[in-house]
Design a protein around this motif. Structure first.
Motif, PDB file in Angstrom:
ATOM      1  N   ARG A  80      19.448  45.402  23.425  1.00  0.00           N
ATOM      2  CA  ARG A  80      19.340  46.878  23.350  1.00  0.00           C
ATOM      3  C   ARG A  80      20.061  47.415  22.119  1.00  0.00           C
ATOM      4  N   GLN A  81      21.204  46.815  21.814  1.00  0.00           N
ATOM      5  CA  GLN A  81      22.004  47.281  20.671  1.00  0.00           C
ATOM      6  C   GLN A  81      21.242  47.106  19.358  1.00  0.00           C
ATOM      7  N   LEU A  82      20.497  46.022  19.275  1.00  0.00           N
ATOM      8  CA  LEU A  82      19.729  45.763  18.043  1.00  0.00           C
ATOM      9  C   LEU A  82      18.760  46.909  17.771  1.00  0.00           C
ATOM     10  N   ARG A  83      18.133  47.387  18.819  1.00  0.00           N
ATOM     11  CA  ARG A  83      17.212  48.516  18.666  1.00  0.00           C
ATOM     12  C   ARG A  83      17.975  49.749  18.172  1.00  0.00           C
ATOM     13  N   ILE A  84      19.137  49.993  18.784  1.00  0.00           N
ATOM     14  CA  ILE A  84      19.941  51.167  18.392  1.00  0.00           C
ATOM     15  C   ILE A  84      20.306  51.101  16.914  1.00  0.00           C
ATOM     16  N   GLU A  85      20.612  49.898  16.439  1.00  0.00           N
ATOM     17  CA  GLU A  85      21.019  49.765  15.029  1.00  0.00           C
ATOM     18  C   GLU A  85      19.839  49.888  14.073  1.00  0.00           C
ATOM     19  N   GLY A  86      18.620  49.892  14.588  1.00  0.00           N
ATOM     20  CA  GLY A  86      17.455  50.149  13.733  1.00  0.00           C
ATOM     21  C   GLY A  86      16.607  48.942  13.393  1.00  0.00           C
ATOM     22  N   TYR A  87      16.928  47.804  13.962  1.00  0.00           N
ATOM     23  CA  TYR A  87      16.148  46.587  13.681  1.00  0.00           C
ATOM     24  C   TYR A  87      14.770  46.633  14.349  1.00  0.00           C
ATOM     25  N   GLN A  88      13.815  45.900  13.778  1.00  0.00           N
ATOM     26  CA  GLN A  88      12.652  45.481  14.544  1.00  0.00           C
ATOM     27  C   GLN A  88      13.172  44.365  15.440  1.00  0.00           C
ATOM     28  N   VAL A  89      12.937  44.506  16.717  1.00  0.00           N
ATOM     29  CA  VAL A  89      13.581  43.618  17.675  1.00  0.00           C
ATOM     30  C   VAL A  89      12.591  42.596  18.230  1.00  0.00           C
TER      31      VAL A  89
END
Ligand code: 5AD
Ligand code: SF4
Length: 347
Positions: free
Chosen positions: A178-187
């Protein structure tokens, strides 16, 4: 598609109905995102890992593994090869390490790679669970996609595959994704298919999990037993290699039907079960292939599973073999493009 529809797809048994499923998924891919396959040069830059996943050949407690870490020059040489050969992107993959030395080194390397290629090469990271601050730092340094498999979305099964301790918390893994999405990555996330104790219902729930997480990319492959791991003792419970291959291809097809515009990888593990396993996955709806760019001297030390193909090849040979196979199969490669997930771009 609801859960029952997915279970039905994964349970298909007649060869004609399975072929029709693959064709339908491939046609949907072509209409949703086109027919190109994008290549990511995979650089397995370190096999040092602090984790002890029961299935993985490079788990911390496997003393038989010769541990390595590529130096900057070796990593840049691999990047250079990928870049000069028209691969739009590289994937930097390693075991999990959380030291400040490690995370700082990645940040520095990301800046260096971006500067060296004039921001031409896209960078995907696959370096495990990290803090929000680390994910942020790496994103700001130029990584824009991240792969972190959930391995299975079923908590109970997760703890049959991992030690039940702080280092292997299912909830922490979920929060990291979930954090990866928050940071703006394509997950990107994914699961292993054909695990001991795994049912069709688990797999259907995995696909629904991907949908509920609104992921941009998926990498799913068959589980392959490794004799130096604890899970090996359950090998008698495994579906046959043929069934695992078929189940993996059905998972690719079903996911394509469920999420038409995401990136789906045809994983290397498929190639262990069939020499053309990756090409078969492309014809079942996958659109990403990750040819190995790791230097030959390190390849025998990155055996997450046994019988990994191309262990004695170098990047040029992996590339020419793959391109020849794709060409013969009539598959078009998207050279020099990042090949981002259209799902992400459309948000
Ligand atoms: N078989 C198949 N896949 C494996 N992985 C690790 N060990 C195995 C295995 N024995 C996969 C995991 C991990 C990815 C890098 O490799 O899904 O996330
Ligand atoms: Fe480490 Fe990944 Fe292997 Fe687990 S699967 S032991 S985290 S390299």
């Amino acid at each position: 598609m609801n859960r029952n529809d997915i279970i039905e797809i994964l349970s298909l048994s007649g060869p004609d109905s399975i072929t029709a499923l693959y064709a339908k998924a491939n046609a949907l891919k072509i209409s949703a995102i086109g027919n190109k396959v994008y290549l990511r040069g995979l650089i397995e830059f370190s096999n040092i890992c602090c984790k002890n996943c029961y299935y993985c050949g490079i788990r911390r407690d496997n003393q038989a593994v010769n541990r390595y870490e590529l130096n900057d020059k070796e990593i840049l040489t691999a990047v250079d090869f990928a870049w000069k050969n028209g691969y739009g992107s590289v994937v930097l993959q390693s075991g999990e390490q959380q030291s400040a030395h490690f995370t700082g080194r990645i940040t520095r390397l990301l800046h260096e790679i971006k500067a060296y290629t004039g921001n031409e090469i896209g960078i995907t990271l696959s370096c495990g669970e990290q803090t929000a601050a680390t994910y942020k730092e790496w994103f700001q340094a130029g990584a824009h996609r991240y792969l972190l498999r959930i391995e299975t979305s079923d908590k109970e099964l997760y703890y049959r595959l991992h030690p039940n301790d702080e280092k292997h918390s299912f909830d922490a893994r979920l929060s990291a994704i979930r954090q990866l999405r928050i940071e703006g990555y394509q997950v990107g996330t994914g699961v292993m298919i054909g695990l001991p104790f795994q049912t069709i219902e688990h797999l259907a729930d995995d696909l629904l999990f991907f949908q509920s997480m609104d992921i941009d990319m998926a990498g799913m492959g068959p589980y392959l037993e490794h004799s130096q791991t604890p899970l090996y003792q359950y090998r008698h419970l495994l579906p046959s290699p043929k069934k695992r291959l078929e189940l993996s291809l059905k998972m690719v097809a079903a996911l394509r039907l469920l999420m038409p515009d995401i990136n789906i990888a045809a994983t290397t593990a498929l190639q262990v079960l069939h020499p053309a396993g990756r090409e078969m996955a492309v014809f079942a709806g996958a659109n990403i292939i990750m040819p190995n760019m790791t230097l030959p001297e390190f390849r025998p030390d990155y055996l997450i599973y046994e019988h990994k193909p191309g262990v004695s090849d170098d990047a040029a040979l992996s590339k020419s073999k793959l391109e020849q196979n794709l060409y013969c199969a009539g598959i078009t490669i998207g050279y020099g493009e990042w090949g981002d997930s259209q799902h992400f771009m459309c948000v």
